[in-house]
Design a protein around this motif. Structure first.
Motif, PDB file in Angstrom:
ATOM      1  N   TYR A  27       0.814  -1.228   0.000  1.00  0.00           N
ATOM      2  CA  TYR A  27       0.000   0.000   0.000  1.00  0.00           C
ATOM      3  C   TYR A  27       0.840   1.266   0.000  1.00  0.00           C
ATOM      4  O   TYR A  27       0.302   2.358  -0.095  1.00  0.00           O
ATOM      5  CB  TYR A  27      -0.956   0.002   1.190  1.00  0.00           C
ATOM      6  N   ARG A  28       2.164   1.062   0.144  1.00  0.00           N
ATOM      7  CA  ARG A  28       3.041   2.241   0.105  1.00  0.00           C
ATOM      8  C   ARG A  28       3.831   2.308  -1.196  1.00  0.00           C
ATOM      9  O   ARG A  28       4.687   3.164  -1.362  1.00  0.00           O
ATOM     10  CB  ARG A  28       4.002   2.194   1.296  1.00  0.00           C
ATOM     11  N   PRO A  30       4.242   3.309  -5.097  1.00  0.00           N
ATOM     12  CA  PRO A  30       3.661   4.266  -6.073  1.00  0.00           C
ATOM     13  C   PRO A  30       3.017   3.569  -7.268  1.00  0.00           C
ATOM     14  O   PRO A  30       2.018   4.054  -7.814  1.00  0.00           O
ATOM     15  CB  PRO A  30       4.858   5.116  -6.490  1.00  0.00           C
ATOM     16  N   PHE A  32       1.293   0.901  -7.361  1.00  0.00           N
ATOM     17  CA  PHE A  32      -0.066   0.472  -7.015  1.00  0.00           C
ATOM     18  C   PHE A  32      -1.053   1.626  -7.134  1.00  0.00           C
ATOM     19  O   PHE A  32      -2.121   1.509  -7.752  1.00  0.00           O
ATOM     20  CB  PHE A  32      -0.061  -0.107  -5.599  1.00  0.00           C
ATOM     21  N   TRP A  33      -0.698   2.734  -6.548  1.00  0.00           N
ATOM     22  CA  TRP A  33      -1.625   3.887  -6.598  1.00  0.00           C
ATOM     23  C   TRP A  33      -1.723   4.461  -8.021  1.00  0.00           C
ATOM     24  O   TRP A  33      -2.790   4.948  -8.423  1.00  0.00           O
ATOM     25  CB  TRP A  33      -1.145   4.977  -5.650  1.00  0.00           C
ATOM     26  N   LEU A  36      -4.137   2.219  -9.774  1.00  0.00           N
ATOM     27  CA  LEU A  36      -5.486   2.472  -9.266  1.00  0.00           C
ATOM     28  C   LEU A  36      -6.072   3.769  -9.826  1.00  0.00           C
ATOM     29  O   LEU A  36      -7.254   3.827 -10.209  1.00  0.00           O
ATOM     30  CB  LEU A  36      -5.426   2.528  -7.733  1.00  0.00           C
ATOM     31  N   PHE A  37      -5.255   4.830  -9.915  1.00  0.00           N
ATOM     32  CA  PHE A  37      -5.723   6.099 -10.472  1.00  0.00           C
ATOM     33  C   PHE A  37      -6.050   5.967 -11.967  1.00  0.00           C
ATOM     34  O   PHE A  37      -7.049   6.511 -12.459  1.00  0.00           O
ATOM     35  CB  PHE A  37      -4.643   7.172 -10.267  1.00  0.00           C
TER      36      PHE A  37
END
Length: 401
Positions: A27-28, A30, A32-33, A36-37
């Motif tokens: 979850y930390r 980049p 992954f995010w 997701l974005f």
């Protein structure tokens, strides 16, 4: 002395629950995010595309529905016109009997020029049985006509729009009062119709008129209408004097102007109180053609709808009746022609209609041609140029005046 690490140290770290410093939780990270974005943007774009597609489909369905409704309405109107054309092929008595039975499609003001009582019954005033609609007493006979104040007022109250239902459809022309209760126009305006409608602002409402007599031969083109009821109108005076270079004016209802008049549109939609404006143009007499009857060539502009309207001098006296125009294809010039009032006066005299004639007078100062003997002259040479009646109908039989 060096000391070697104990093999049991990694095992001890695992048992203690500690990880090496280089390991990062999911979850930390980049990446992954970022993924997701990106997925969120993709879903948003898909949702917006779906909404646009749905709106376009709804609009497409609405347009298709409206188009189908308009096609159905147009087909109903085409069928209605076909029934009217078929009816006009029958005998006048049959037309008079069957016309009230014709039901128009929705959205059609029928009849277009009927008064409120006739509209409620769905019957044209021209087609009504005489016994069912008694003729009112003529106000012209019971009330003296008020003298109009001024030249323009005289012409505006005496010049009328003439509408006649011919086999080809609704015909529009002009006319003018020559005696109380009598209007004169061109025969080619009314055609074979037995009745017509006349209207202007002075009449207050469309007035039914009966065609008493019509002639369209030997250069003459006249029709006499008997108006049923209506207010007192001051008729126009006829003059047999006309001069080259004399200033004249044409009064009437040319389609080029009248068709854009909102009052004319309201009249056709059934508003009996609506009346279009009378149109005025002026010019001078260019020449008087020596034929029988004589023709006045003038520069006042006339066009479709002016047929039957008066050509008057500065005194408001009718010197001719506007009948047709002559077109020069090479120079694109137009000549306006009117039949002299002398021939019109003979026609009215034969019909037993009393008219007022102006006293003979000399030419105005500066006139270069003496008065013409309009009751008889040499016929003019025929021209191969196109001659068109001023209601827009091409002249037949070698140039119909």
């Amino acid at each position: 002395m060096s000391q070697t690490p104990s093999p049991a140290a990694p095992e001890q770290e695992k048992h203690n629950g500690t990880l090496p410093a280089s390991v990062v939780p999911w979850y930390r990270r980049p990446l992954f995010w970022g993924l997701l974005f990106f997925l969120a943007l993709l879903l948003l774009a898909a949702w917006l595309f779906w909404k646009e597609w749905q709106t376009a489909e709804n609009l497409k369905g609405q347009i298709a529905s409206e188009t189908a409704a308009l096609q159905k309405q147009n087909q109903a109107r085409e069928d209605f016109l076909a029934r009217l054309r078929q009816l006009l092929k029958e005998e006048p008595c049959e037309v008079q009997r069957k016309l009230p039975l014709v039901s128009p499609p929705p959205g059609i003001a029928w009849p277009p020029l009927a008064n409120d009582a006739a509209r409620s019954g769905g019957v044209l005033p021209e087609a009504s049985e005489p016994a069912a609609r008694p003729t009112p007493a003529s106000p012209q006979a019971s009330q003296p006509a008020k003298t109009p104040q001024g030249f323009a007022a005289l012409m505006e109250q005496a010049t009328v729009l003439v509408l006649a239902l011919r086999e080809e459809g609704l015909s529009m022309g002009s006319g003018f009062f020559v005696s109380p209760g009598h209007v004169v126009t061109n025969a080619h305006v009314v055609g074979s119709a037995q009745k017509a409608v006349v209207v202007n602002k002075a009449t207050g409402a469309p007035l039914s008129a009966r065609v008493l007599r019509a002639v369209q031969s030997n250069g003459r083109d006249f029709a006499l209408l008997e108006v049923e009821g209506g207010p007192a109108i001051t008729p126009l005076t006829l003059s047999t004097d006309v001069w080259r270079t004399e200033r004249v004016s044409a009064w009437g209802f040319p389609g080029a102007v009248t068709n854009d008049d909102p009052q004319f549109s309201a009249l056709l939609k059934g508003n009996a109180a609506a009346a279009p404006e009378v149109v005025y143009t002026d010019g001078v007499v260019s020449v008087i053609l020596e034929r029988k009857p004589a023709l006045i060539v003038h520069t006042a502009t006339v066009s479709q709808g002016n047929s039957g309207g008066p050509l008057v001098n500065d005194k408001g006296e009718v010197v001719g009746i506007n009948t047709f125009i002559k077109l020069d294809d090479e120079s694109y010039r137009q000549s306006s022609l009117a039949i002299v009032s002398a021939s019109l006066a003979e026609f009215l005299k034969a019909a037993g209609v009393p008219v007022t004639m102006a006293a003979p007078s000399g030419p105005d100062q500066g006139a270069s041609q003496p008065a013409v003997q309009t009751d008889g002259a040499k016929p003019a040479q025929k021209s191969d140029q196109a001659q068109t009646s001023s209601d827009g109908v091409k002249g037949a039989q070698g140039g119909k005046p």
